[in-house]
Design a protein around this motif. Structure first.
Motif, short mmCIF file in Angstrom:
data_model
loop_
_atom_site.label_atom_id
_atom_site.label_comp_id
_atom_site.label_asym_id
_atom_site.label_seq_id
_atom_site.Cartn_x
_atom_site.Cartn_y
_atom_site.Cartn_z
N GLU A 104 0.93 -1.05 0.15
CA GLU A 104 0.00 -0.02 -0.25
C GLU A 104 0.84 0.99 -0.19
N GLU A 105 0.35 2.38 -0.58
CA GLU A 105 1.41 3.43 -1.02
C GLU A 105 0.76 4.75 -0.75
N GLY A 106 -0.26 4.70 -0.06
CA GLY A 106 -1.07 5.98 0.27
C GLY A 106 -2.09 6.27 -0.90
N TRP A 107 -2.73 7.19 -0.58
CA TRP A 107 -3.91 7.69 -1.67
C TRP A 107 -3.84 9.05 -1.92
N VAL A 108 -4.32 9.37 -3.18
CA VAL A 108 -4.58 10.95 -3.42
C VAL A 108 -6.26 10.85 -3.37
N LEU A 109 -6.67 12.14 -2.88
CA LEU A 109 -8.06 12.28 -3.05
C LEU A 109 -8.40 13.49 -3.77
N ALA A 110 -9.44 13.49 -4.54
CA ALA A 110 -9.87 14.58 -5.47
C ALA A 110 -11.12 14.94 -4.85
N VAL A 111 -11.37 16.09 -4.36
CA VAL A 111 -12.57 16.76 -3.83
C VAL A 111 -12.98 17.91 -4.59
N PHE A 112 -14.22 17.71 -5.14
CA PHE A 112 -14.48 18.87 -6.29
C PHE A 112 -15.97 19.49 -5.76
N SER A 113 -16.32 20.44 -6.31
CA SER A 113 -17.38 21.28 -6.17
C SER A 113 -17.56 22.08 -7.49
N VAL A 114 -18.70 21.82 -8.11
CA VAL A 114 -18.90 22.54 -9.33
C VAL A 114 -20.28 23.35 -9.54
#
Length: 271
Positions: free
Chosen positions: A96-106
């Motif tokens: 396991e290498e960790g995560w990238v999170l994408a949080v968006f609001s349009v």
């Protein structure tokens, strides 16, 4: 995955495999010859080339002999170069290498961009952690950043790096974030189609150029979509007997056996 094996997809696969070996353009007549080898007729080639030109991926350019041809645009070369890192990856990460999170609001007034954003994140291999929160292995950060900037979507997204701390086991969470059954089905479909092709090649000693080109292009066109649908998670987070490692091995062996041999068929008609 519906795009695979279409004339347009096969042309992209051809340029990815062989069309970057020269800085010049590929004559139209050669594109027609080379796509005919995988069952695409001349009208379909011309129609698909026109669509790729409108999308800015191919640009008209005269060959050294003065005949009409098409070369990759700068953007297309960058996209193919980015794709190489996934398509020809050595294998899944060891742990396991960790995560990238994408949080968006349009904003609602720009809701069409919401669909584009979701589609692009899915294409990059993101899973859905919660509404408006998408997650992928941390190694996809740079590609995600570049893609969102290139498409002008970066203003709507915040990216974070993180570690999953609970409360569910990470393997259980992963099964919620991605549809693993659907991903396994894609790998099994690839294996059903191309594992017998590999077995047939490994049972023979010769490697005729045209046959090698045809089988490699078809395998590449099937395979190159998979590393985008599948984020290639560590083995400990996946169900037992996961077919992804086997499909990657089959493609890798086909690549080693056929790609360079197929180049001889491509070069037969080179200017």
């Amino acid at each position: 995955m519906a795009e695979q094996q279409t004339p347009r997809s096969l042309i992209v696969s051809f340029y990815g495999a062989y069309g970057r070996r020269t800085e010049g353009s590929v004559p139209v007549a050669e594109l027609i010859r080379l796509l005919a080898a995988v069952g695409v007729d001349a009208p379909a080639v011309r129609s698909s080339v026109s669509r790729l030109k409108r999308r800015g991926l191919l640009v008209p350019e005269r060959t050294g002999r003065g005949t009409a041809g098409y070369a990759l645009s700068g953007e297309a070369r960058r996209l193919l170069d980015d794709g190489d890192r996934r398509i020809y990856a050595a294998g899944p990460p060891a742990s396991e290498e960790g995560w990238v999170l994408a949080v968006f609001s349009v904003p609602e007034a720009e809701r069409s961009k919401r669909h584009v954003l979701r589609s692009q994140l899915a294409r990059l291999g993101f899973g859905t952690a919660a509404p408006g929160v998408w997650i992928a292995p941390a190694r996809l950060y740079e590609e995600t950043r570049h893609t969102l900037e290139r498409l002008g979507l970066d203003a709507y997204v915040d990216l974070f790096r993180g570690t999953h701390l609970g409360f569910a086991a990470t393997a259980d969470a992963v099964a919620r974030w991605w549809d693993l059954d659907a991903l396994a089905k894609l790998h099994l479909e690839f294996l059903h189609r191309h594992e017998p092709v590999l077995a047939a090649w490994e049972a023979r000693e010769d490697t005729p150029a045209e046959a090698a080109y045809r089988d490699y292009l078809m395998a590449l066109d099937s395979w190159r979509h998979l590393p985008y649908a599948d984020p290639v998670l560590p083995a400990e987070l996946l169900p037992g007997h996961w077919p992804g490692s086997r499909s990657a091995e089959v493609f890798g062996r086909l690549h080693a056996r056929l790609r360079d041999a197929g180049a001889a068929f491509v070069e037969l008609g080179a200017p």
